[in-house]
Design a protein around this motif. Structure first.
Motif, mmCIF file in Angstrom:
data_model
loop_
_atom_site.group_PDB
_atom_site.id
_atom_site.type_symbol
_atom_site.label_atom_id
_atom_site.label_comp_id
_atom_site.label_asym_id
_atom_site.label_seq_id
_atom_site.Cartn_x
_atom_site.Cartn_y
_atom_site.Cartn_z
ATOM 1 N N LYS A 1 0.833 -1.208 0.000
ATOM 2 C CA LYS A 1 0.000 0.000 0.000
ATOM 3 C C LYS A 1 0.868 1.258 0.000
ATOM 4 N N ILE A 2 1.972 1.225 0.723
ATOM 5 C CA ILE A 2 2.901 2.354 0.718
ATOM 6 C C ILE A 2 3.485 2.527 -0.683
ATOM 7 N N ALA A 3 3.832 1.419 -1.330
ATOM 8 C CA ALA A 3 4.399 1.475 -2.680
ATOM 9 C C ALA A 3 3.392 1.996 -3.697
ATOM 10 N N LEU A 4 2.107 1.779 -3.452
ATOM 11 C CA LEU A 4 1.061 2.233 -4.383
ATOM 12 C C LEU A 4 0.825 3.744 -4.326
ATOM 13 N N GLU A 5 1.233 4.383 -3.232
ATOM 14 C CA GLU A 5 0.978 5.816 -3.075
ATOM 15 C C GLU A 5 1.611 6.596 -4.226
ATOM 16 N N GLY A 6 0.789 7.408 -4.876
ATOM 17 C CA GLY A 6 1.273 8.243 -5.964
ATOM 18 C C GLY A 6 1.336 7.543 -7.314
ATOM 19 N N LYS A 7 0.990 6.283 -7.382
ATOM 20 C CA LYS A 7 1.000 5.536 -8.649
ATOM 21 C C LYS A 7 -0.371 5.614 -9.304
ATOM 22 N N ALA A 8 -0.416 5.326 -10.594
ATOM 23 C CA ALA A 8 -1.687 5.373 -11.337
ATOM 24 C C ALA A 8 -2.686 4.354 -10.794
ATOM 25 N N SER A 9 -2.185 3.246 -10.296
ATOM 26 C CA SER A 9 -3.062 2.178 -9.809
ATOM 27 C C SER A 9 -3.276 2.248 -8.295
ATOM 28 N N ALA A 10 -3.160 3.419 -7.698
ATOM 29 C CA ALA A 10 -3.269 3.584 -6.242
ATOM 30 C C ALA A 10 -4.623 3.134 -5.708
ATOM 31 N N LYS A 11 -5.674 3.174 -6.535
ATOM 32 C CA LYS A 11 -7.008 2.761 -6.093
ATOM 33 C C LYS A 11 -7.074 1.260 -5.810
ATOM 34 N N MET A 12 -6.061 0.532 -6.249
ATOM 35 C CA MET A 12 -6.014 -0.913 -6.058
ATOM 36 C C MET A 12 -5.725 -1.282 -4.604
ATOM 37 N N ALA A 13 -5.351 -0.334 -3.774
ATOM 38 C CA ALA A 13 -4.979 -0.612 -2.382
ATOM 39 C C ALA A 13 -6.095 -1.312 -1.613
ATOM 40 N N GLY A 14 -7.349 -1.091 -1.973
ATOM 41 C CA GLY A 14 -8.467 -1.742 -1.303
ATOM 42 C C GLY A 14 -8.499 -3.254 -1.489
ATOM 43 N N LEU A 15 -7.825 -3.750 -2.519
ATOM 44 C CA LEU A 15 -7.785 -5.192 -2.776
ATOM 45 C C LEU A 15 -6.780 -5.911 -1.880
#
Length: 171
Positions: free
Chosen positions: A59-73
């Motif tokens: 989730k930390i790695a997803l921050e600021g990425k285009a696919s950040a909305k994927m964190a809920g999965l």
């Protein structure tokens, strides 16, 4: 795992999320080591990879990425399957999920688009990059072969007429 290792892992995961054509998130609870190795081998065959990482680090790695909305999965025991080819990882994951009931696809991301299970199935049913290239080449090559056949047809017709005349003259 110390802080430096965690930072390195977050950096690696960030590169995966940024550079992959597709990322498939799945639960793997109950899978054996042999089954995991089998999945990894199948994913390697198509140029993809499988990664198990802590959800908090992902989730930390997803921050600021285009696919950040994927964190809920990212809940529970999750595994990331990814490839540069936008359909390769989805195809392998979907095929593997059909043969192993402990491997359950939750969803994923393709670029900035978050996909659910149905979205991953739709991506898996698309032709791969190589299949698309083959289709395009055959479409480009077909008119050329038709033109070559049309140009060569009168010559072959004349040759067959001449051979028929020769046979009649010889008889």
């Amino acid at each position: 795992m110390d802080r430096a290792q965690k930072e390195q892992l977050v950096e690696e995961l960030g590169q995966i999320f940024a550079s992959s054509g597709v990322v498939v998130v799945a639960h793997y609870a109950g899978m054996t080591v042999a089954q995991m190795q089998d999945l990894r081998a199948k994913m390697r065959e198509v140029g993809g990879s499988v990664r198990v990482a802590k959800n908090t680090l992902a989730k930390i790695a997803l921050e600021g990425k285009a696919s950040a909305k994927m964190a809920g999965l990212l809940t529970g025991m999750t595994m990331l399957s990814y490839s540069e080819d936008p359909v390769a990882a989805a195809k392998v994951a979907e095929a593997y999920a059909k043969t192993n009931d402990k491997f359950v696809i939750i969803g994923g991301a393709m670029g900035g688009e978050v996909l659910d299970q149905a979205g991953i199935k739709a991506v898996a049913s698309m032709p791969s990059r190589e299949e698309l290239i083959a289709q395009i080449v055959s479409c480009i090559g077909a008119p050329a072969s038709n033109i070559a056949g049309a140009i060569g047809a009168p010559a072959s017709n004349i040759a067959s007429i001449l051979s028929t005349i020769e046979e009649k003259a010889a008889a």
